[in-house]
Design an enzyme around this catalytic site. Structure first.
Site, PDB file in Angstrom:
ATOM      1  N   GLY A  16       0.808  -1.214   0.000  1.00 32.72           N
ATOM      2  CA  GLY A  16       0.000   0.000   0.000  1.00 32.72           C
ATOM      3  C   GLY A  16       0.842   1.265   0.000  1.00 32.72           C
ATOM      4  N   SER A  18       1.589   3.317  -2.513  1.00 33.62           N
ATOM      5  CA  SER A  18       1.381   4.276  -3.598  1.00 33.62           C
ATOM      6  C   SER A  18       0.839   5.610  -3.104  1.00 33.62           C
ATOM      7  CB  SER A  18       0.432   3.695  -4.655  1.00 33.62           C
ATOM      8  OG  SER A  18      -0.839   3.396  -4.086  1.00 33.62           O
ATOM      9  N   ARG A  19       0.361   5.637  -1.852  1.00 34.92           N
ATOM     10  CA  ARG A  19      -0.174   6.888  -1.293  1.00 34.92           C
ATOM     11  C   ARG A  19      -0.257   6.774   0.229  1.00 34.92           C
ATOM     12  NH1 ARG A  19      -4.936   4.475  -3.713  1.00 34.92           N
ATOM     13  NH2 ARG A  19      -4.533   5.693  -5.581  1.00 34.92           N
ATOM     14  N   GLY A  20      -0.618   7.871   0.863  1.00 35.79           N
ATOM     15  CA  GLY A  20      -0.900   7.874   2.302  1.00 35.79           C
ATOM     16  C   GLY A  20       0.292   7.534   3.182  1.00 35.79           C
ATOM     17  N   ILE A  21       0.016   6.810   4.257  1.00 38.70           N
ATOM     18  CA  ILE A  21       1.041   6.468   5.240  1.00 38.70           C
ATOM     19  C   ILE A  21       2.142   5.618   4.605  1.00 38.70           C
ATOM     20  CG2 ILE A  21       1.478   5.144   7.347  1.00 38.70           C
ATOM     21  CD1 ILE A  21      -1.299   6.047   8.333  1.00 38.70           C
ATOM     22  N   LYS A  41      -1.771  -1.992  -5.501  1.00 40.90           N
ATOM     23  CA  LYS A  41      -2.626  -2.331  -6.646  1.00 40.90           C
ATOM     24  C   LYS A  41      -2.688  -1.246  -7.702  1.00 40.90           C
ATOM     25  CE  LYS A  41      -6.506  -3.115  -4.611  1.00 40.90           C
ATOM     26  NZ  LYS A  41      -7.951  -3.433  -4.539  1.00 40.90           N
ATOM     27  N   ASP A  73      -1.761  -7.162  -5.443  1.00 45.89           N
ATOM     28  CA  ASP A  73      -2.948  -7.289  -4.605  1.00 45.89           C
ATOM     29  C   ASP A  73      -2.567  -8.299  -3.538  1.00 45.89           C
ATOM     30  OD1 ASP A  73      -5.345  -8.011  -3.403  1.00 45.89           O
ATOM     31  OD2 ASP A  73      -6.500  -7.887  -5.261  1.00 45.89           O
ATOM     32  N   TYR A 167     -14.592  -5.191  11.059  1.00 46.01           N
ATOM     33  CA  TYR A 167     -13.358  -4.430  10.868  1.00 46.01           C
ATOM     34  C   TYR A 167     -12.377  -4.703  11.999  1.00 46.01           C
ATOM     35  CZ  TYR A 167     -10.112  -0.497  10.846  1.00 46.01           C
ATOM     36  OH  TYR A 167      -8.972   0.277  10.870  1.00 46.01           O
ATOM     37  N   LYS A 171      -8.609  -6.064  11.587  1.00 48.89           N
ATOM     38  CA  LYS A 171      -7.448  -5.254  11.993  1.00 48.89           C
ATOM     39  C   LYS A 171      -6.675  -5.948  13.110  1.00 48.89           C
ATOM     40  CE  LYS A 171      -5.309  -1.595  10.734  1.00 48.89           C
ATOM     41  NZ  LYS A 171      -4.827  -1.464   9.370  1.00 48.89           N
TER      42      LYS A 171
END
Length: 407
Positions: A16, A18-21, A41, A73, A167, A171
């Site tokens: 993950g 590609s962006r964010g954290i 992805k 993925d 969720y 998590k």
């Protein structure tokens, strides 16, 4: 958090990213000259979210690192294996794994369809297990191997389960990987830890869900990347099996002023606490009004203020009908129509089916609309129950912000 160069030449596999954290962690390590495997992805631009694995790679190399963008993925075992093999072929091994990829749906049991349940559990719990499993043979060969899961401490209080058990299970699956793998691979010198933010973190995904105004109550992703960086610079044999909070890690590094991490420095002391932390409940208790001070007619005051702020512009931006099932001293049913004409409010059920139904006590309802109680805090701690379209429910926060000074 100043870069030290300790991650130079080390290979970091980040899901993950590609962006964010995830991307923020990648960029921080890249400044040391690290090799970053961007396992995500997004190969083609998302219509609402900026960034792909290729744009992230460009930024990483501009920051001083080397990048390998891989379409991954984490639910697909073959894609994970291929990415790991490509990383080893290009960089010679893997030193660090950051399991950052995650899916979220804050829905109760009856509102969670099994497709969404499977998505969360397959990305969060299974994906973390799979990526770690495939990378561990290479981590064993590293001189300072780490696995870092972006997951919360295992807080077993029922409040963290009752409104979004699917969720929470997904998590906590990531966190249980920390608990088990830390002990299992301690003899190999592989550190396995979790890092979790103390406050909400502002990302493009949060903008999409709840609007750009949400940033006022958030910190920047850089607080997480600085915390993870500090952890990765330590000897892997010195810390493992820990559930760490970003702010606490940085305090141990001598950082005491967190103002610059706030998206809005003026709100640095009014930030929204993240899920699964007891501080969230403490904050809610402090900000909730005393029931004995509730004035008669508060519900009428709220809806009079809402009526005064209705407009066709607000309707076009919101496009939703809300029903409020209010309990307590001023119990009853009210609605806000932000889908038709210039909008409308009233007592009773709306003439058309509600897009979202919110249930809470009248004192908490007034506190929420007057800015004394944050909607997310109310929801996370069970003061507010939401059924229906969660994304549309989040749009209400903008209306609440306009009413703070009027109540």
């Amino acid at each position: 958090m100043i870069n030290t160069g300790k991650l130079a030449g080390r290979t970091i596999f980040i899901t993950g990213a590609s962006r964010g954290i995830g991307k923020s962690i990648a960029l921080k390590a890249a400044k040391d000259g690290a090799n970053i495997v961007i396992a995500a992805k997004t190969a083609e631009p998302h219509p609402k979210l900026p960034g792909t694995i290729y744009t992230a790679a460009t930024e990483i190399e501009a920051a001083g690192g080397k990048a390998l963008p891989c379409v991954v993925d984490v639910r697909d075992e073959k894609q994970v294996i291929n990415a790991v093999e490509n990383a080893v072929a290009k960089f010679g091994g893997i030193d660090v794994v950051v399991n950052n990829a995650s899916a979220i749906s804050l829905t109760d049991t009856l509102s969670t369809d099994m497709k969404r349940y499977d998505l969360m559990n397959n990305i969060n719990a299974r994906g973390t297990f799979l990526v770690s499993k495939v990378c561990i043979p290479y981590l064993k060969k590293s001189t300072n191997p780490h696995i870092v899961n972006i997951s919360p401490p295992l807080n077993m209080k029922p409040v963290w389960f009752k409104n979004h058990v699917a969720y929470t299970m997904a998590k906590y699956g990531m966190s249980m990987c920390v608990l088990g793998m830390a002990e299992e691979f301690k003899p190999d010198g592989i550190a396995v830890n979790a890092v979790w933010p103390k406050t909400a973190i502002h990302t493009a995904a949060m903008d999409m869900l709840s609007g750009p105004d949400s940033s006022n109550a958030c910190r920047k992703p850089e607080i997480m990347s600085d915390a993870v960086y500090a952890l990765l610079c330590k000897d892997s044999k010195s810390v493992t099996g820990q559930f760490l909070i970003d702010e606490d890690i940085l305090k141990n590094e001598g950082i005491t002023d967190f103002t610059d991490y706030a998206c809005n420095p003026a709100n640095k002391d009014q930030l929204m606490m993240d899920f699964f932390l007891d501080d969230t409940q403490d904050n809610l208790i402090k900000t909730s009004p005393d029931k004995t001070s509730e004035e008669p007619g508060q519900m009428a005051r709220v809806f009079n203020a809402i009526n005064a702020n209705l407009s066709s512009e607000l309707v076009s931006k919101t496009g939703a009908i809300y029903q409020f099932n209010v309990k307590g001293k001023e119990s009853g049913v009210w609605f806000i129509d932000l889908k038709n004409g210039k909008g409308a409010t009233g007592k009773g059920e709306p003439s058309q089916p509600a897009d979202a139904t919110l249930t809470m006590d009248s004192d908490n309802f007034f506190a929420m609309f007057s800015g004394k109680l944050k909607p997310v805090s109310a929801f996370m701690t069970g003061k507010l129950n939401i059924s229906g379209n969660m994304q549309k429910a989040m749009k209400l926060e903008k209306l609440m912000n306009t009413l703070k000074s009027k109540l």
